[in-house]
Design a protein around this motif. Structure first.
Motif, PDB file in Angstrom:
ATOM      1  N   GLU A 104      60.617  32.313  36.022  1.00  0.00           N
ATOM      2  CA  GLU A 104      60.244  30.896  36.061  1.00  0.00           C
ATOM      3  C   GLU A 104      59.339  30.594  37.262  1.00  0.00           C
ATOM      4  OE1 GLU A 104      62.334  26.460  36.166  1.00  0.00           O
ATOM      5  OE2 GLU A 104      63.533  28.262  36.547  1.00  0.00           O
ATOM      6  N   LYS A 105      59.667  31.163  38.410  1.00  0.00           N
ATOM      7  CA  LYS A 105      58.871  30.922  39.614  1.00  0.00           C
ATOM      8  C   LYS A 105      57.445  31.439  39.436  1.00  0.00           C
ATOM      9  CE  LYS A 105      59.209  31.163  44.653  1.00  0.00           C
ATOM     10  NZ  LYS A 105      57.775  31.321  44.868  1.00  0.00           N
ATOM     11  N   GLU A 106      57.317  32.612  38.815  1.00  0.00           N
ATOM     12  CA  GLU A 106      55.979  33.145  38.548  1.00  0.00           C
ATOM     13  C   GLU A 106      55.205  32.207  37.626  1.00  0.00           C
ATOM     14  OE1 GLU A 106      54.387  35.702  39.805  1.00  0.00           O
ATOM     15  OE2 GLU A 106      56.062  36.347  41.078  1.00  0.00           O
ATOM     16  N   GLU A 107      55.910  31.638  36.637  1.00  0.00           N
ATOM     17  CA  GLU A 107      55.264  30.711  35.687  1.00  0.00           C
ATOM     18  C   GLU A 107      54.777  29.453  36.413  1.00  0.00           C
ATOM     19  OE1 GLU A 107      53.855  29.598  31.967  1.00  0.00           O
ATOM     20  OE2 GLU A 107      54.821  31.496  32.494  1.00  0.00           O
ATOM     21  N   ASN A 108      55.579  28.979  37.346  1.00  0.00           N
ATOM     22  CA  ASN A 108      55.225  27.756  38.077  1.00  0.00           C
ATOM     23  C   ASN A 108      54.136  27.994  39.116  1.00  0.00           C
ATOM     24  OD1 ASN A 108      57.143  26.287  36.642  1.00  0.00           O
ATOM     25  ND2 ASN A 108      58.760  26.649  38.157  1.00  0.00           N
ATOM     26  N   ASP A 109      54.212  29.126  39.845  1.00  0.00           N
ATOM     27  CA  ASP A 109      53.255  29.383  40.922  1.00  0.00           C
ATOM     28  C   ASP A 109      51.906  29.879  40.406  1.00  0.00           C
ATOM     29  OD1 ASP A 109      55.283  28.667  42.602  1.00  0.00           O
ATOM     30  OD2 ASP A 109      55.771  30.718  43.237  1.00  0.00           O
ATOM     31  N   LYS A 110      51.958  30.662  39.333  1.00  0.00           N
ATOM     32  CA  LYS A 110      50.733  31.208  38.716  1.00  0.00           C
ATOM     33  C   LYS A 110      49.800  31.879  39.736  1.00  0.00           C
ATOM     34  CE  LYS A 110      50.380  28.465  34.478  1.00  0.00           C
ATOM     35  NZ  LYS A 110      51.779  28.033  34.441  1.00  0.00           N
ATOM     36  N   LYS A 111      50.387  32.707  40.570  1.00  0.00           N
ATOM     37  CA  LYS A 111      49.584  33.481  41.513  1.00  0.00           C
ATOM     38  C   LYS A 111      48.912  34.646  40.794  1.00  0.00           C
ATOM     39  CE  LYS A 111      52.444  32.380  45.547  1.00  0.00           C
ATOM     40  NZ  LYS A 111      53.297  32.946  46.641  1.00  0.00           N
ATOM     41  N   ILE A 112      47.996  35.314  41.470  1.00  0.00           N
ATOM     42  CA  ILE A 112      47.292  36.451  40.873  1.00  0.00           C
ATOM     43  C   ILE A 112      48.308  37.482  40.366  1.00  0.00           C
ATOM     44  CG2 ILE A 112      45.782  38.417  41.356  1.00  0.00           C
ATOM     45  CD1 ILE A 112      44.318  36.639  43.371  1.00  0.00           C
ATOM     46  N   GLY A 113      48.121  37.896  39.120  1.00  0.00           N
ATOM     47  CA  GLY A 113      48.993  38.913  38.531  1.00  0.00           C
ATOM     48  C   GLY A 113      50.351  38.402  38.090  1.00  0.00           C
ATOM     49  N   TYR A 114      50.484  37.065  37.916  1.00  0.00           N
ATOM     50  CA  TYR A 114      51.816  36.534  37.603  1.00  0.00           C
ATOM     51  C   TYR A 114      52.322  37.005  36.248  1.00  0.00           C
ATOM     52  CZ  TYR A 114      50.052  32.801  34.467  1.00  0.00           C
ATOM     53  OH  TYR A 114      49.488  32.099  33.440  1.00  0.00           O
ATOM     54  N   ARG A 115      51.415  37.219  35.276  1.00  0.00           N
ATOM     55  CA  ARG A 115      51.854  37.720  33.977  1.00  0.00           C
ATOM     56  C   ARG A 115      52.388  39.152  34.105  1.00  0.00           C
ATOM     57  NH1 ARG A 115      53.191  33.601  30.793  1.00  0.00           N
ATOM     58  NH2 ARG A 115      51.426  32.295  30.146  1.00  0.00           N
ATOM     59  N   ASP A 116      51.734  39.940  34.936  1.00  0.00           N
ATOM     60  CA  ASP A 116      52.201  41.310  35.154  1.00  0.00           C
ATOM     61  C   ASP A 116      53.580  41.314  35.806  1.00  0.00           C
ATOM     62  OD1 ASP A 116      49.895  42.410  34.083  1.00  0.00           O
ATOM     63  OD2 ASP A 116      48.858  42.410  36.016  1.00  0.00           O
ATOM     64  N   MET A 117      53.795  40.405  36.756  1.00  0.00           N
ATOM     65  CA  MET A 117      55.096  40.316  37.403  1.00  0.00           C
ATOM     66  C   MET A 117      56.162  39.881  36.392  1.00  0.00           C
ATOM     67  SD  MET A 117      55.088  41.323  40.514  1.00  0.00           S
ATOM     68  CE  MET A 117      56.646  40.652  41.083  1.00  0.00           C
ATOM     69  N   GLN A 118      55.809  38.938  35.535  1.00  0.00           N
ATOM     70  CA  GLN A 118      56.761  38.498  34.512  1.00  0.00           C
ATOM     71  C   GLN A 118      57.121  39.643  33.571  1.00  0.00           C
ATOM     72  OE1 GLN A 118      54.587  35.059  32.931  1.00  0.00           O
ATOM     73  NE2 GLN A 118      56.191  33.725  33.719  1.00  0.00           N
ATOM     74  N   ASN A 119      56.128  40.448  33.221  1.00  0.00           N
ATOM     75  CA  ASN A 119      56.393  41.603  32.363  1.00  0.00           C
ATOM     76  C   ASN A 119      57.353  42.580  33.045  1.00  0.00           C
ATOM     77  OD1 ASN A 119      54.693  40.558  30.447  1.00  0.00           O
ATOM     78  ND2 ASN A 119      52.982  41.916  30.891  1.00  0.00           N
TER      79      ASN A 119
END
Length: 263
Positions: A118-133
């Protein structure tokens, strides 16, 4: 393996009122549904589940499902490309047991991973999709490693009956599935069967039969060269015009166009 149409999707939903999906539907990604609080019942193809807070349910992609809930929940959509080929076995395990119950300290780890996603989705920093994966892969491994045994609580007789009816329809969609035939097969009154099916699944019995038949027709339209009339009869429709009307109502497209677009 074909590329996914969309990236992985994370969604947290809060509803202060009862939410009743108006129809059975499916997604082109797998879904992990985590119930934060409230109550929900999930009807997935021909299986019926009661989900409690802190539990999860896995809904495979391209499988019809419906839920009625008064709940706060977390929805995580992903596919094989998000997970990676070497971890596909963990998705296969979810197909075998869709209801996920993780207790104790492992439950805390699950909620922590969902928070990170959720935090990655909210922050949307570089590579956030990769981190979510990466977090999703960790989540799937955690579920596999620490999944608790299936709840020992027994379902009610009515729950088991309706699940048996749904499975029977799924296996015999080409046969006569009139209310009279079904009620005689299960030795119950037509009125009781109709009311209980609607009550427990939130789907009308005739609607579920049509959805099951249309799902079977979809496969034949894409994988065979049979005519529309032949497919209609193979899927339990006695009238090809009625089949076309039902198919369009459910899919939003005629059987002929569906075949042309998806072959």
């Amino acid at each position: 393996m074909p590329a996914s149409k969309n990236p992985m999707i994370y969604e947290k939903v809060k509803h202060p009122f009862m939410v009743d999906m108006p129809y059975m539907h499916y997604h082109d990604k797998h879904e992990l549904y985590y119930l934060v609080e409230g109550s929900t019942k999930y009807f997935i193809e021909d299986e019926l589940f009661t989900i409690k807070p802190g539990e999860m349910i896995f809904i495979p992609k391209n499988v019809y499902h419906k839920t009625t809930s008064d709940a706060e929940r977390v929805l995580l959509f992903f596919d094989e490309n998000d997970v990676g080929e070497n971890l596909l076995k963990y998705i296969d395990e979810l197909f075998e047991n869709k209801h996920i119950i993780i207790k104790g300290k492992y439950h805390n780890k699950v909620t922590e991973l969902l928070y990170k996603i959720e935090k990655e989705e909210n922050d949307k920093k570089i590579g956030y999709r990769d981190m979510q994966n990466l977090y999703t892969r960790e989540l799937l491994i955690l579920i596999s490693r620490h999944r608790a045994e299936e709840s020992s609580e027994k379902e009610t007789p009515s729950h088991q009956l309706i699940q048996d009816v749904a499975k029977y329809i799924s296996s015999n969609y080409a046969e006569d599935l009139s209310l009279k035939v079904l009620s005689e097969h299960f030795a119950i009154t037509p009125n009781y069967l109709s009311k209980q099916f609607k009550k427990l699944t939130s789907v009308g019995l005739s609607d579920y039969i049509n959805i099951t038949r249309v799902a079977a027709a979809e496969k034949l339209l894409v994988t065979t060269n049979l005519s529309i009339t032949e497919i209609a009869f193979l899927c339990g429709f006695n009238d090809s015009n009625y089949f076309a009307a039902v198919f369009k109502k459910i899919k939003g497209i005629t059987p002929k166009k569906y075949s042309l677009v998806n072959k």
